[in-house]
Design an enzyme around this catalytic site. Structure first.
Site, PDB file in Angstrom:
ATOM      1  CE  LYS A  27      -1.953   1.875   3.169  1.00  0.00           C
ATOM      2  NZ  LYS A  27      -2.321   1.797   5.376  1.00  0.00           N
ATOM      3  N   GLY A  98      -5.687   7.118   4.445  1.00  0.00           N
ATOM      4  CA  GLY A  98      -4.514   7.753   5.096  1.00  0.00           C
ATOM      5  C   GLY A  98      -3.832   8.545   4.973  1.00  0.00           C
ATOM      6  NE  ARG A 127      -6.143   7.716  10.551  1.00  0.00           N
ATOM      7  CZ  ARG A 127      -5.536   7.113   9.623  1.00  0.00           C
ATOM      8  NH1 ARG A 127      -6.214   6.666   8.597  1.00  0.00           N
ATOM      9  NH2 ARG A 127      -4.447   6.918  10.031  1.00  0.00           N
ATOM     10  CB  SER A 173       1.691  11.276  11.081  1.00  0.00           C
ATOM     11  OG  SER A 173       1.455  10.257   9.895  1.00  0.00           O
ATOM     12  CD  GLN A 175       0.315   8.155   6.617  1.00  0.00           C
ATOM     13  OE1 GLN A 175      -0.975   9.011   6.670  1.00  0.00           O
ATOM     14  NE2 GLN A 175      -0.104   7.212   6.378  1.00  0.00           N
ATOM     15  CG  ASP A 322       0.701   0.000   9.772  1.00  0.00           C
ATOM     16  OD1 ASP A 322       0.303   0.268  10.834  1.00  0.00           O
ATOM     17  OD2 ASP A 322       1.057   0.270   8.179  1.00  0.00           O
ATOM     18  CG  HIS A 349      -3.989   4.776  13.097  1.00  0.00           C
ATOM     19  ND1 HIS A 349      -2.396   3.563  12.404  1.00  0.00           N
ATOM     20  CD2 HIS A 349      -2.492   5.309  13.042  1.00  0.00           C
ATOM     21  CE1 HIS A 349      -1.161   4.158  12.591  1.00  0.00           C
ATOM     22  NE2 HIS A 349      -1.437   5.458  12.949  1.00  0.00           N
ATOM     23  NE  ARG A 353      -5.124   0.026  12.851  1.00  0.00           N
ATOM     24  CZ  ARG A 353      -5.090   0.551  11.962  1.00  0.00           C
ATOM     25  NH1 ARG A 353      -3.122   0.996  12.287  1.00  0.00           N
ATOM     26  NH2 ARG A 353      -5.105  -0.233  10.761  1.00  0.00           N
TER      27      ARG A 353
END
Length: 440
Positions: A27, A98, A127, A173, A175, A322, A349, A353
């Site tokens: 991904k 995301g 988020r 993050s 990202q 993850d 997330h 989680r």
């Protein structure tokens, strides 16, 4: 449209696992490659990309912005538009993806003029986005929230960036940092990014830079990613062979650990940039035998005399969070408690989680000490329970493992796995699992 009334019962496996799996494409690589192919002025072909909810949202955005997209068997061809914006106004939907949600705003902001509204699912809207928006404020604030501050939906104004330097908090993050870097070559003067705090999951930023260079970008900086300079080169089209997803691979590597037997992951890349490849070392720490089959492919075997997995570990998984839920699933079948820490950020997330896994494992009869940044999991014999996935793919796949090694499990919203591994239930069935579908 996903049927949210569906329900799956995963039965306990009575026989050891035995077989091979070709793991779906990464991904992380696929979503980066889609953005880079869009940002290149020409045709790029991605071979072996992930076909999932997340990647479909990325490809839909490419089409909506005027890119030609041809999806074939095991490949996708994208005719990118560079910094041009053939569709200067549109409403784009990123679902719960995301990475797409963090990458797309920068791509639009750093290109030619236009105004776009970005919308997301309720899950993604919950988020945080403030880290990215705060960073973009240094460039004149080309991306602004439409409703609640720091969250989707967003309005993006292209051609409005001011300056070529910004600061970003790297501890929230990776990202955010990756999103800024991916589109930086489109800016007329390039971009210098200074990071504050240590960069969480820095391997994903290294992956981003590798992909950028593959498409012709010039990137330099310090080894600790404290300062990164991106030249205003734009991108050239390139072809990319997408490697297997290491996060997804963890569930199939854990299967023989949980139920016995052996499973071969045919296409996992040895020495991959993906930090979740570390899971292969972790499953070995739990007592399984690991054999790499050259540069690609690994076989995981639980030794016949290993009645319980080797527990007692204290694992800091900050760099590969993850797989934290997969490790939690294996810990249930160990010979001593296992501590997982350093993953406080996974509370934000697709679901919280840490809380979701603790609640589900307790429902299955397992003692769990929930901590702010993880768990201490006490081994036990998991009983059958109906548990909620919170519409979170990693929760669903990890709890399926617990059910396979225990007394089975019932999962609501099982199709949440479509986010990263639509074939999940078929693949575990091919390794000996019994999966029954019905309406909730």
């Amino acid at each position: 449209m996903r049927n949210h009334n569906e329900h799956v019962t995963v039965s306990a496996m009575s026989d050891p696992a035995d077989g091979s799996v070709r793991v779906p494409g990464s991904k992380s690589f696929t979503n980066r490659a889609i953005i880079l192919a869009m940002a290149a002025d020409g045709v790029s072909t991605l071979t072996g990309p992930l076909e999932s909810d997340d990647t479909r949202y990325g490809l839909a955005a490419a089409r909506d912005l005027g890119c030609e997209v041809d999806v074939g068997a095991g490949s996708v061809r994208i005719h990118g538009v560079g910094a041009r914006r053939p569709v200067p106004e549109a409403t784009l939907y990123v679902g719960s993806a995301g990475t797409v949600a963090r990458f797309l705003p920068c791509l639009l902001a750093f290109g030619d003029p236009g105004t776009w509204r970005l919308e997301a699912s309720p899950q993604m809207t919950a988020r945080p986005m403030s880290g990215l928006l705060d960073a973009l404020a240094h460039l004149g604030g080309p991306v602004v929230p439409v409703g609640e501050p720091g969250r989707y939906p967003l309005e993006v104004r292209g051609g409005k960036t001011v300056g070529r330097e910004l600061r970003v908090d790297g501890s929230i993050s990776s990202q955010y940092l990756s999103g800024l870097l991916l589109s930086a070559p489109l800016l007329p003067e390039g971009l210098r990014v200074t990071t504050e705090g240590s960069v969480v999951q820095s391997a994903y930023v290294d992956m981003t830079i590798d992909c950028m260079r593959h498409f012709g970008a010039e990137v330099s900086g310090t080894g600790d990613l404290a300062v990164i300079d991106v030249a205003p080169t734009g991108y050239r089209p390139a072809d990319l062979d997408v490697e297997a997803d290491a996060s997804t691979a963890s569930y199939f590597a854990a299967l023989p650990a949980v139920v016995g037997g052996q499973v071969t992951l045919e296409n996992l890349v040895r020495g991959s940039r993906q930090p979740d490849t570390r899971f292969v070392e972790i499953v070995e720490q739990f007592g399984c035998d690991v054999e790499w089959l050259g540069d690609r492919g690994v076989r995981v075997t639980r030794p016949r005399g290993l009645d319980l997995l080797r527990g007692g570990g204290d694992l800091d998984l900050r760099d590969c969070s993850d797989v934290a839920l997969t490790v939690a699933a294996m810990a249930v079948f160990a010979d001593a408690p296992v501590t997982v820490r350093g993953v406080e950020h996974i509370r934000s997330h697709e679901s919280d989680r840490i809380a979701a896994m603790a609640t589900a494992l307790r429902a299955m009869g397992i003692t769990v000490d929930e901590r702010p940044d993880g768990w201490r999991i006490h081994p036990g014999s998991p009983r059958f329970a109906e548990v909620t996935t919170h519409d979170d793919h990693r929760v669903a796949m990890s709890l399926a493992l617990v059910g396979l090694g225990g007394d089975g499990v019932g999962l609501d919203e099982p199709r949440c796995v479509d986010k990263t591994c639509p074939q999940f239930y078929d693949l575990i069935a091919g390794l000996g699992a019994e999966v029954r579908w019905d309406e909730a």
